[in-house]
Design an enzyme around this catalytic site. Structure first.
Site: not given
Length: 149
Positions: A57, A72
């Protein structure tokens, strides 16, 4: 000076609008965010450099000047335990700006109850060290998000 480009296509949103206080208050560092297009996409390197941190992620690429840029992919997406994310590189790889690093689907992130908004952060940068920060409007993969003086 380091030019940081968008790792995904979508709409630029300022950090203050990111639905996570750690990012919206710039605790991690200054930058901006992109609300990605709703289709399976590849997140690409925002700078030339070395992948020093790599999770399904999120990733950090450090450029030749030692400046680390965190991407992110979504908010609270660590809770998905990698589901829906495919790593395309390895930690330690040298990558070029625009090189695909992670394949993911923002729609699946939303369906899992998470926000796909993706912060792009200048790590260990002062708030006054960024210029021309893009905080609205549509962006393509590779659009300049900010410059790091």
């Amino acid at each position: 000076m380091t030019t940081v480009t968008s790792p995904v296509a979508g709409v630029a949103v300022g950090l203050a609008a990111v639905p996570d206080p750690v990012f919206s208050s710039a605790m991690v560092g200054p930058g901006t965010a992109v609300d990605p297009v709703r289709q399976p996409i590849e997140a690409v390197a925002p700078v030339d450099g070395i992948v020093v941190s790599l999770h399904p992620h999120a990733f950090v690429v450090v450029d030749a000047d030692g400046r680390g840029v965190l991407t992110h992919l979504g908010i609270d997406t660590v809770q998905l335990n990698g589901e829906g994310f495919e790593l395309l590189v390895s930690k330690g790889d040298t990558v070029g700006r625009g090189q695909a690093l992670v394949r993911w689907n923002p729609v699946a992130v939303e369906e899992a109850g998470k926000s796909p908004v993706s912060p792009v952060i200048a790590l260990e940068a002062g708030t006054d060290s960024l210029a021309s920060v893009l905080e609205d409007g549509s962006v393509d993969t590779g659009t300049t998000l900010f410059t790091w003086k």
